[in-house]
Scaffold this motif. Structure first.
Motif, short mmCIF file in Angstrom:
data_model
loop_
_atom_site.label_atom_id
_atom_site.label_comp_id
_atom_site.label_asym_id
_atom_site.label_seq_id
_atom_site.Cartn_x
_atom_site.Cartn_y
_atom_site.Cartn_z
N THR A 110 48.64 36.19 35.83
CA THR A 110 49.35 37.16 36.67
C THR A 110 50.86 37.11 36.44
O THR A 110 51.49 38.16 36.35
CB THR A 110 48.99 36.96 38.15
OG1 THR A 110 47.57 37.14 38.29
CG2 THR A 110 49.71 37.94 39.04
N PRO A 111 51.50 35.92 36.33
CA PRO A 111 52.94 35.93 36.05
C PRO A 111 53.28 36.64 34.73
O PRO A 111 54.31 37.30 34.62
CB PRO A 111 53.31 34.45 35.98
CG PRO A 111 52.25 33.74 36.74
CD PRO A 111 51.00 34.56 36.56
N HIS A 159 46.63 42.60 40.49
CA HIS A 159 45.98 42.22 39.22
C HIS A 159 44.49 42.40 39.45
O HIS A 159 43.86 41.59 40.12
CB HIS A 159 46.34 40.77 38.87
CG HIS A 159 46.06 40.40 37.46
ND1 HIS A 159 46.58 39.25 36.90
CD2 HIS A 159 45.33 41.00 36.49
CE1 HIS A 159 46.17 39.17 35.64
NE2 HIS A 159 45.41 40.22 35.37
N ILE A 160 43.92 43.45 38.88
CA ILE A 160 42.56 43.87 39.28
C ILE A 160 41.46 43.58 38.28
O ILE A 160 40.28 43.72 38.62
CB ILE A 160 42.54 45.36 39.65
CG1 ILE A 160 43.02 46.22 38.49
CG2 ILE A 160 43.38 45.61 40.90
CD1 ILE A 160 42.99 47.71 38.77
N ALA A 161 41.80 43.18 37.05
CA ALA A 161 40.76 42.85 36.07
C ALA A 161 41.29 41.78 35.12
O ALA A 161 42.47 41.74 34.80
CB ALA A 161 40.34 44.09 35.29
N ALA A 162 40.38 40.93 34.67
CA ALA A 162 40.73 39.84 33.76
C ALA A 162 40.77 40.32 32.31
O ALA A 162 39.99 41.17 31.91
CB ALA A 162 39.71 38.72 33.89
N ALA A 204 48.93 48.69 34.01
CA ALA A 204 48.69 47.94 32.78
C ALA A 204 47.23 48.07 32.41
O ALA A 204 46.35 48.04 33.28
CB ALA A 204 49.07 46.47 32.96
N ARG A 205 46.99 48.21 31.12
CA ARG A 205 45.63 48.36 30.60
C ARG A 205 45.44 47.45 29.40
O ARG A 205 46.36 47.27 28.62
CB ARG A 205 45.38 49.80 30.15
CG ARG A 205 45.44 50.79 31.28
CD ARG A 205 45.14 52.23 30.80
NE ARG A 205 45.05 53.11 31.93
CZ ARG A 205 43.96 53.31 32.67
NH1 ARG A 205 42.85 52.69 32.37
NH2 ARG A 205 43.98 54.13 33.70
N ASP A 206 44.23 46.90 29.29
CA ASP A 206 43.87 46.23 28.04
C ASP A 206 43.05 47.25 27.25
O ASP A 206 43.03 48.43 27.58
CB ASP A 206 43.14 44.90 28.29
CG ASP A 206 41.83 45.02 29.06
OD1 ASP A 206 41.21 46.12 29.07
OD2 ASP A 206 41.40 44.00 29.64
N GLY A 207 42.39 46.86 26.21
CA GLY A 207 41.66 47.80 25.39
C GLY A 207 40.43 48.41 26.04
O GLY A 207 39.83 49.34 25.50
N VAL A 266 43.99 46.97 34.21
CA VAL A 266 43.98 45.57 34.64
C VAL A 266 44.99 45.28 35.74
O VAL A 266 44.90 44.27 36.41
CB VAL A 266 44.19 44.60 33.46
CG1 VAL A 266 43.05 44.73 32.47
CG2 VAL A 266 45.53 44.79 32.78
N GLY A 267 45.96 46.19 35.93
CA GLY A 267 46.94 45.97 36.98
C GLY A 267 47.66 47.25 37.32
O GLY A 267 47.74 48.18 36.52
N ARG A 268 48.18 47.29 38.55
CA ARG A 268 48.97 48.43 39.00
C ARG A 268 49.91 47.96 40.10
O ARG A 268 49.69 46.92 40.72
CB ARG A 268 48.08 49.56 39.48
CG ARG A 268 47.23 49.20 40.67
CD ARG A 268 46.33 50.35 41.08
NE ARG A 268 45.31 49.82 41.97
CZ ARG A 268 44.02 50.10 41.89
NH1 ARG A 268 43.57 50.93 40.98
NH2 ARG A 268 43.17 49.58 42.74
#
Length: 137
Positions: free
Chosen positions: A41-42, A75-78, A105-108, A112-114
């Motif tokens: 998360t940091p 932080h909503i997804a690993a 924020a998105r991974d592929g 994953v975060g907002r």
């Protein structure tokens, strides 16, 4: 865009982004934010701040910079090691020197975060002088 010393000249809707590949130093165990072998998360927060900086700093006068003063992130997804994460910041509000951004924020694979982030425009020399004086006290 040419540099400006007036936040009112920064258009709402302006965007910035930042991307990292998740490596060991960005994972929770290394950053002290848990034992799970995932993007910390940091590190997510730092990536989101970098996207906000990318959004506006190039448009400011060289004598200015922005400082983060508030951030609210979910932080909503690993995200596992090896994947890339891209953060996007959109300037959604201006109030004098105060700038507010919507973040995601998105991974592929997924979101994953907002969140939201507030930065303030400062005179770089004046700010650095205050910091130096504080350190010398």
């Amino acid at each position: 865009m040419t540099a400006t010393n007036n936040a009112a000249e920064l258009p709402l809707g302006r965007t910035g982004s930042a991307t990292v590949r998740v490596v060991e130093t960005l994972m929770a165990p290394h950053m002290g934010s848990g034992r799970a072998p995932v993007f910390a998360t940091p590190a997510l927060v730092a990536l989101m701040e970098a996207a906000a900086v990318d959004c506006v700093e190039s448009a400011l006068d060289e004598s200015q910079e922005t400082l983060g003063i508030h951030i609210d992130v979910e932080h909503i997804a690993a995200t596992p090691q090896g994947m890339e994460v891209t953060a996007r910041a959109e300037l959604i509000q201006r109030d004098g020197r105060k700038l507010t951004f919507a973040l995601e924020a998105r991974d592929g694979r997924e979101l994953v975060g907002r969140g939201h982030h507030t930065r303030i425009i400062v005179d770089s020399a004046r700010f650095r002088s205050k910091v130096q004086a504080k350190g010398a006290a």
